[in-house]
Motif scaffolding. Structure first.
Motif: not given
Length: 412
Positions: A266-269, A376-378, A393-397
């Motif tokens: 749910s968080y924005e890349p 990227a982390p805060a 974090d890294v992901w593919i949709v």
């Protein structure tokens, strides 16, 4: 009753001019029925390690960059992508590009009907396979150990673990019952890579140049173990082996598509890379990796045997895309253009990928746009001072927004 299989491992040159050698496993002979999971697990884990020797010419890295270039690098000012220049000063292996080196060198005659090999396969009834995920570690100094200078390098490949999932409560691995339809066997393969700059002649000397067998359990194996005691890169691959589908099941699955869509985070890349894999790219990546698996090349096989609606994108290609997106995100965070820097520059950056863990959760299909997302982390005080590692974090949709691949990376 136990499961016996005759295995023979030998060093064999691929040809008189070949620079890649591998441990060849002969055909299997199963003497007892039924095969319990305990038997399968024992036999797989006790298979001899495979050794792959390659020479790190810049050629494969160039060809991979050219294949990916139209989508990943800046072509806005030219209709023809110019391949990156791997000059003498920038012969660092880009992160992830090791995947187009050290190919398994199995003769065509011993390949299975789907184009795969027996090296990690548990055997019938588990005849279908996919790449389920894995992890990778880049150890300090890996760049210098795996420079693209044409020097020899070694990959040691070992089966580390075997698991079965989806077993009905009534099935007991110790009773001798056969695995039922729907069970899956997961095979974890560990690969260790290092250069042979110091003393590589010792390892090459134990390889018989006359195409005779060598005792890989003796002196050669000890030399290889010593060579990879401090690997440049360590990689773990999880392969999933499944039972066949009936013609009706394959037709239904190919037509119905994915029954379960996994929700994306749910968080924005903080960085997104759009990419559409084409049949030409899949063919080129198959050629670079010496991979004849039909799920990447044969639509009829995908639809009528496997139950996929189209060609599947390779697991190692997805790993390469994850690492490329991470590199681009690092460049963006540092205020540089992610599309104008050549990929071989990435490892020399102050920040680079130290490790990456990932899982392939859903099929990724040819000709369907996917988005590779990085978060990227805060910012923290320690990060501002350049202290400590950072988790990204890294992901593919996929095209419908469903999650296909999920991973996390440590950046240093």
């Amino acid at each position: 009753m136990t499961l016996f299989r005759h295995l023979r491992a030998s060093w064999r040159p691929l040809s008189s001019s070949s620079s890649s050698l591998a441990c060849v496993v002969s055909k299997r002979f199963i003497n007892t029925k039924p095969a319990t999971f305990s038997n399968i697990q024992y036999e797989l884990i006790n298979r001899p390690s495979a050794y792959h020797l390659d020479h790190l010419s810049p050629t494969n890295a160039k060809l991979l960059s050219v294949s990916l270039g139209d989508n990943l690098f800046d072509n806005s000012h030219s209709h023809h992508h110019q391949p990156p220049s791997f000059s003498a000063a920038t012969q660092t292996l880009p992160q992830g590009y090791h995947l187009v080196y050290f190919p398994p060198a199995h003769p065509t005659a011993v390949l299975l009907p789907d184009g795969t090999d027996e090296a990690h396969a548990p055997g019938p009834p588990f005849t279908r396979r996919v790449w389920a995920g894995g992890s990778i570690r880049f150890h300090p100094g890996w760049q210098s150990k795996l420079a693209l200078d044409g020097g020899p390098a070694l990959c040691l490949e070992t089966i580390e673990d075997v698991r079965i999932k989806g077993v009905p409560p009534s099935w007991n691995a110790g009773t001798g019952n056969m695995p039922g339809v729907g069970e899956k066997v997961f095979v974890d393969v560990r690969r260790q890579y290092t250069g042979l700059k110091q003393g590589h002649s010792r390892v090459e000397d134990v390889i018989d140049k006359q195409n005779k067998e060598v005792d890989v359990g003796g002196h050669a194996a000890q030399l290889v173990r010593e060579t990879v005691r401090e690997p440049a890169i360590e990689e773990w691959r999880t392969l999933c082996f499944m039972t066949p589908k009936s013609a009706e099941e394959a037709k239904r699955d190919a037509e119905d598509g994915e029954r379960r869509v996994i929700r994306a985070p749910s968080y924005e890349p903080t960085y997104t890379l759009s990419f559409t894999p084409t049949p030409a790219l899949l063919f080129r990546f198959s050629a670079l990796t010496f991979n004849a698996h039909a799920i990447h090349l044969d639509r009829h096989h995908c639809r009528h045997i496997e139950g996929y609606r189209d060609l599947l994108v390779h697991g190692p290609l997805l790993l390469t895309l994850l690492l490329t997106a991470l590199r681009n995100a690092i460049l963006q965070q540092q205020g540089q253009s992610a599309t104008t820097r050549e990929p071989e520059s990435a490892p020399s950056l102050p920040d680079s990928v130290k490790s990456l863990d990932y899982r392939n959760l859903a099929p990724v299909y040819v000709n369907e746009e996917l988005k590779i997302c990085v978060r990227a982390p805060a910012p923290t005080a320690a990060a501002a001072e350049g202290k400590g590692d950072k988790k990204w974090d890294v992901w593919i949709v996929g095209p419908t927004g469903g999650l296909c691949v999920k991973g996390s990376a440590i950046i240093e």
